[in-house]
Design an enzyme around this catalytic site. Structure first.
Site, PDB file in Angstrom:
ATOM      1  N   ASN A  37     -10.397  -3.301  -6.390  1.00  0.00           N
ATOM      2  CA  ASN A  37      -9.596  -2.365  -7.201  1.00  0.00           C
ATOM      3  C   ASN A  37     -10.202  -2.070  -8.577  1.00  0.00           C
ATOM      4  OD1 ASN A  37      -6.319  -3.458  -5.961  1.00  0.00           O
ATOM      5  ND2 ASN A  37      -7.608  -1.758  -5.286  1.00  0.00           N
ATOM      6  N   ASP A  50       0.843  -1.199   0.000  1.00  0.00           N
ATOM      7  CA  ASP A  50       0.000   0.000   0.000  1.00  0.00           C
ATOM      8  C   ASP A  50       0.874   1.243   0.000  1.00  0.00           C
ATOM      9  OD1 ASP A  50      -2.289   1.523   0.050  1.00  0.00           O
ATOM     10  OD2 ASP A  50      -2.751   1.148   2.161  1.00  0.00           O
TER      11      ASP A  50
END
Ligand code: FPP
Length: 251
Positions: free
Chosen positions: A66, A18
Site C-alpha cells: 500500500n 477491500d
C-alpha cells in the site's frame, strides 16, 4: 437455517477489507471518503465479531504494497489510523478489547507508533477478545524477517539447524503468539489473498463476499460465519477419519 453451535463459531476471523475506493467512486466521492467510511465499518466489525462469539479479529488495514499508492492517499490513511487510535483507546479500555499488531510497525509514522504503543500497553491485560491490526504487513516480508531472525538464532546456538519443525519456525513469525485464523473473509468481490497470512491460513476456510467494505455489517459477518459453520474442515484427513461410523451394535 439454524444458529451455528458455539463450536462451529470460528475463534479467529481475519478480514481483507477491500472496496473503499469503489464505494466512494460509486457515489462520486473522493477515495478518502471511502476510507473514512471504512473506519466506521472497522468499528462495526470489531463489536459484531465479539457479539457473535469470535475471540480474535485480524484486520488487514495497511499492506506493505500500500505504500505504493499516491502519497496523498498514504498520508490520509495514516492520518485516519492515528485519529482512529486516539479515539478508540478509551473505548477499548471500557469494553475490554485487547489490541495487537502484526507487520513492520517500526516503519509507520512516529505518531501512529506512539498511539499503537499506548493502546497495546493499556489493553494488554484483557484476555476475552483481541483485535489484531495488520499494519505494514505482508506475508513475504514477514517470512524474510522470520528467516533472518531464525538464522541469527541458529548462529547464536539458540536453535538447532536440524530442527525441521513448523512449531519452531512459527515462533519467529509476527503471529507467533496468535492462533491461526479459522476463517478469512474478503470483501468487494475480489478473490485473492494479496500476501495476507499465507502461512497462517494454510487450513483456514475462505469466504468471499461482494459487499464493499464500507457497507459491511453485522449481518454480513453473521452470513460469513453461517457459511463457515456449514463447511467441513478436514486438515488433510478424510471425512471418515474425522467422523468414524459408529461400530455395529453400539447405539
Ligand atoms: C481497501 O480499499 C482498503 C484498504 C487500503 C485498507 C483498509 C483501510 C481502512 C478500512 C481504513 C483505515 C483502517 C483503520 C484500521 C483505521 P481500496 O482502497 O483498495 O478499495 P478499491 O479496491 O475499491 O480501490
Amino acid at each position: 437455517m439454524s444458529e451455528p453451535s458455539p463450536s462451529s463459531v470460528p475463534a479467529h476471523v481475519a478480514i481483507i477489507m477491500d472496496g473503499n475506493g469503489r464505494w466512494a467512486k460509486q457515489r462520486g466521492l473522493p477515495r478518502l471518503e471511502g476510507h473514512r467510511r471504512g473506519v466506521e465499518a472497522v468499528r462495526t466489525a470489531t463489536y459484531a465479531a465479539r457479539d457473535l462469539g469470535v475471540k480474535m479479529l485480524t484486520l488487514y488495514a495497511f499492506s506493505v504494497e500500500n505504500w505504493q499508492r499516491p502519497p496523498d492517499e498514504v498520508g490520509a490513511l495514516m492520518g485516519l489510523l492515528e485519529l482512529y487510535l486516539k479515539r478508540e483507546l478509551a473505548t477499548f479500555v471500557r469494553d475490554r478489547v485487547r489490541l495487537l499488531t502484526i507487520g513492520r510497525t517500526e516503519d509507520l509514522p512516529a505518531g501512529v507508533q506512539k498511539h499503537l504503543r499506548a493502546t497495546i500497553e493499556e489493553t494488554k491485560q484483557f484476555t476475552d477478545y483481541t483485535l489484531v491490526l495488520a499494519l505494514n504487513y505482508g506475508s513475504r516480508s514477514e517470512v524474510v524477517d522470520a528467516a533472518r531472525a531464525y538464522a541469527a538464532a541458529v548462529a547464536a546456538g539458540q536453535e538447532k539447524l536440524n530442527d525441521r519443525s513448523w512449531a519452531t519456525f512459527n515462533r519467529y513469525l509476527s503471529t507467533a503468539t496468535l492462533p491461526d485464523p479459522d476463517l478469512v473473509i474478503r470483501t468487494s468481490g475480489e478473490k485473492r489473498v494479496s500476501n495476507f497470512l499465507l502461512l497462517q491460513a494454510a487450513y483456514a476456510e475462505f469466504v468471499f463476499t461482494p459487499v464493499l467494505w464500507p457497507d459491511f455489517t453485522k449481518a454480513d459477518l453473521a452470513a460469513a460465519l453461517a457459511e463457515y459453520a456449514g463447511r467441513e474442515r478436514r486438515f488433510g484427513l478424510t471425512s471418515e477419519q474425522l467422523r468414524p461410523a459408529p461400530a455395529a451394535g453400539i447405539t
